[in-house]
Design a protein around this motif. Structure first.
Motif, PDB file in Angstrom:
ATOM      1  N   UNK A 112       0.744  -1.179  -0.170  1.00  0.00           N
ATOM      2  CA  UNK A 112      -0.038  -0.029   0.009  1.00  0.00           C
ATOM      3  C   UNK A 112       0.790   1.108  -0.085  1.00  0.00           C
ATOM      4  N   UNK A 113       0.092   2.392  -0.007  1.00  0.00           N
ATOM      5  CA  UNK A 113       0.881   3.704  -0.177  1.00  0.00           C
ATOM      6  C   UNK A 113       1.764   3.823   0.993  1.00  0.00           C
ATOM      7  N   UNK A 114       1.325   3.433   2.205  1.00  0.00           N
ATOM      8  CA  UNK A 114       2.357   3.424   3.477  1.00  0.00           C
ATOM      9  C   UNK A 114       2.888   2.078   3.821  1.00  0.00           C
ATOM     10  N   UNK A 115       3.175   1.349   2.951  1.00  0.00           N
ATOM     11  CA  UNK A 115       3.602  -0.071   3.050  1.00  0.00           C
ATOM     12  C   UNK A 115       5.232   0.100   2.913  1.00  0.00           C
ATOM     13  N   UNK A 116       5.666  -1.118   3.242  1.00  0.00           N
ATOM     14  CA  UNK A 116       7.067  -1.523   2.677  1.00  0.00           C
ATOM     15  C   UNK A 116       7.661  -1.117   1.452  1.00  0.00           C
ATOM     16  N   UNK A 117       6.963  -1.639   0.752  1.00  0.00           N
ATOM     17  CA  UNK A 117       7.252  -1.602  -0.876  1.00  0.00           C
ATOM     18  C   UNK A 117       6.545  -0.744  -1.765  1.00  0.00           C
ATOM     19  N   UNK A 118       5.195  -0.345  -1.187  1.00  0.00           N
ATOM     20  CA  UNK A 118       4.145   0.588  -1.942  1.00  0.00           C
ATOM     21  C   UNK A 118       4.884   1.985  -2.265  1.00  0.00           C
ATOM     22  N   UNK A 119       5.556   2.545  -1.646  1.00  0.00           N
ATOM     23  CA  UNK A 119       6.023   4.044  -2.144  1.00  0.00           C
ATOM     24  C   UNK A 119       6.971   3.858  -3.272  1.00  0.00           C
ATOM     25  N   UNK A 120       8.073   2.879  -3.024  1.00  0.00           N
ATOM     26  CA  UNK A 120       8.866   2.728  -4.198  1.00  0.00           C
ATOM     27  C   UNK A 120       8.287   2.425  -5.388  1.00  0.00           C
ATOM     28  N   UNK A 121       7.402   1.325  -5.155  1.00  0.00           N
ATOM     29  CA  UNK A 121       6.695   0.901  -6.467  1.00  0.00           C
ATOM     30  C   UNK A 121       5.921   1.961  -7.218  1.00  0.00           C
ATOM     31  N   UNK A 122       5.087   3.165  -6.459  1.00  0.00           N
ATOM     32  CA  UNK A 122       4.330   3.884  -6.886  1.00  0.00           C
ATOM     33  C   UNK A 122       5.377   5.010  -7.508  1.00  0.00           C
ATOM     34  N   UNK A 123       6.401   5.296  -6.761  1.00  0.00           N
ATOM     35  CA  UNK A 123       7.550   6.132  -7.402  1.00  0.00           C
ATOM     36  C   UNK A 123       7.942   5.819  -8.907  1.00  0.00           C
ATOM     37  N   UNK A 124       7.896   4.169  -9.173  1.00  0.00           N
ATOM     38  CA  UNK A 124       8.553   3.928 -10.212  1.00  0.00           C
ATOM     39  C   UNK A 124       7.226   3.614 -11.190  1.00  0.00           C
ATOM     40  N   UNK A 125       6.160   3.986 -10.964  1.00  0.00           N
ATOM     41  CA  UNK A 125       4.904   4.128 -11.791  1.00  0.00           C
ATOM     42  C   UNK A 125       4.089   2.866 -11.897  1.00  0.00           C
ATOM     43  N   UNK A 126       4.053   1.871 -11.050  1.00  0.00           N
ATOM     44  CA  UNK A 126       3.763   0.597 -10.796  1.00  0.00           C
ATOM     45  C   UNK A 126       2.762   0.545  -9.356  1.00  0.00           C
ATOM     46  N   UNK A 127       1.723   0.630  -9.759  1.00  0.00           N
ATOM     47  CA  UNK A 127       0.750   0.584  -8.398  1.00  0.00           C
ATOM     48  C   UNK A 127       0.088  -0.887  -8.257  1.00  0.00           C
ATOM     49  N   UNK A 128       0.325  -1.292  -7.029  1.00  0.00           N
ATOM     50  CA  UNK A 128      -0.380  -2.774  -6.807  1.00  0.00           C
ATOM     51  C   UNK A 128      -1.696  -2.653  -5.862  1.00  0.00           C
ATOM     52  N   UNK A 129      -1.761  -2.050  -5.001  1.00  0.00           N
ATOM     53  CA  UNK A 129      -3.239  -1.847  -4.006  1.00  0.00           C
ATOM     54  C   UNK A 129      -4.121  -0.986  -4.902  1.00  0.00           C
ATOM     55  N   UNK A 130      -5.341  -1.361  -4.752  1.00  0.00           N
ATOM     56  CA  UNK A 130      -6.346  -0.576  -5.756  1.00  0.00           C
ATOM     57  C   UNK A 130      -6.033  -0.605  -7.169  1.00  0.00           C
ATOM     58  N   UNK A 131      -5.674  -1.639  -7.776  1.00  0.00           N
ATOM     59  CA  UNK A 131      -5.242  -1.765  -9.234  1.00  0.00           C
ATOM     60  C   UNK A 131      -5.235  -3.265  -9.504  1.00  0.00           C
ATOM     61  N   UNK A 132      -5.044  -3.673 -10.828  1.00  0.00           N
ATOM     62  CA  UNK A 132      -5.035  -4.960 -11.123  1.00  0.00           C
ATOM     63  C   UNK A 132      -3.946  -5.823 -10.504  1.00  0.00           C
ATOM     64  N   UNK A 133      -2.653  -5.283 -10.454  1.00  0.00           N
ATOM     65  CA  UNK A 133      -1.769  -6.435  -9.813  1.00  0.00           C
ATOM     66  C   UNK A 133      -2.173  -6.814  -8.508  1.00  0.00           C
TER      67      UNK A 133
END
Length: 264
Positions: A112-133
């Protein structure tokens, strides 16, 4: 006089009818109470078509992931000896014992946005939570053991004699797998795939947590059933539930008829 064997059969059949057959028949009855009108109206709804389409994509993705991982993990468990093997085998059953809601929360905490990997992934343009992945990840997790638990017993039963014979004749690892191992386990793989598909189509708890349940975007068919039922659009809820159940049951029935009978 009814024998004990027949009495046991009646108890088992009665139990299945009350637990599965009767509730499913009520769903079918509610779906077709007005003939095909309710089903046609439901399929004509863009939100329903979007939810069904997303569900198919998610289920197919989870099947591909778990088939590749499941076959590889089965080979590792059966053909390799290593420390911690029993622990790994026990961990693979974790998705069957942990609530899907807990799985969804764990994915949010990790990606998620406040999770361990969420911020780094979203900065790279890859969203996991609230999305298909995230939906695919949650669905793949809850259906993880199904292929493995179908393939492992078959691999154990067939042994390694034919594989060793192929290697002694100069065959490599991949030719041995494609020509010897895979044909021997193909029906176990197929049945595991069908069970994974059926489980993926019906996943609710984990998907609800990670999807956001946005109509037309991240709303799967099971989430749509809940929403329409709560909105008193029970016809659409029953019709969508019927479609999901019909696909799952049809897959299992077809494979059961196609699968060859085991020789005594």
């Amino acid at each position: 006089m009814v024998s004990w064997r027949h009495a046991r059969r009646l108890v088992v059949v009665g139990y299945l009818v009350l637990l599965v057959g009767w509730p499913m028949s009520l769903v079918v009855q509610a779906t077709f109470a007005d003939g095909l009108d309710t089903l046609a109206r439901t399929l004509g709804d863009p939100a329903v078509r979007s939810a069904l389409g997303l569900t198919v994509v998610v289920a197919a993705s989870a099947v591909v992931v778990n088939t590749v991982f499941g076959v590889g993990m089965s080979l590792l468990l059966v053909r390799t000896e290593f420390r911690g093997k029993r622990v790994l085998s026990a961990l693979l059953d974790l998705p069957l014992s942990v609530s899907p809601v807990v799985v969804g929360l764990a994915i949010v905490l990790a990606y998620g946005q406040d999770g361990w990997f969420g911020p780094a992934l979203e900065d790279a343009g890859f969203r996991v939570v609230f999305a298909l992945p995230g939906i695919v990840l949650a669905t793949a997790f809850v259906s993880l053991p199904l292929v493995i638990r179908e393939v492992v017993p078959v691999l154990t039963e067939i042994g390694t004699d034919e594989e060793q014979a192929a290697r002694s004749l100069g065959a490599g690892a991949w030719p041995t797998f494609w020509r010897i191992t895979l044909p021997a386990i193909k029906w176990a793989v197929v049945y595991g795939v069908v069970l994974t598909m059926a489980r993926s189509l019906g996943e609710f708890g984990a998907v609800k947590i990670v999807s956001g349940n946005l109509e037309g975007a991240t709303q799967t068919a099971t989430l749509l059933v809940e929403q329409r039922y709560q909105d008193f659009d029970q016809g659409a809820a029953y019709a969508t539930a019927f479609l999901l159940a019909a696909v799952s049951v049809a897959c299992i029935v077809v494979i059961s008829f196609l699968r060859p009978e085991e020789k005594p």
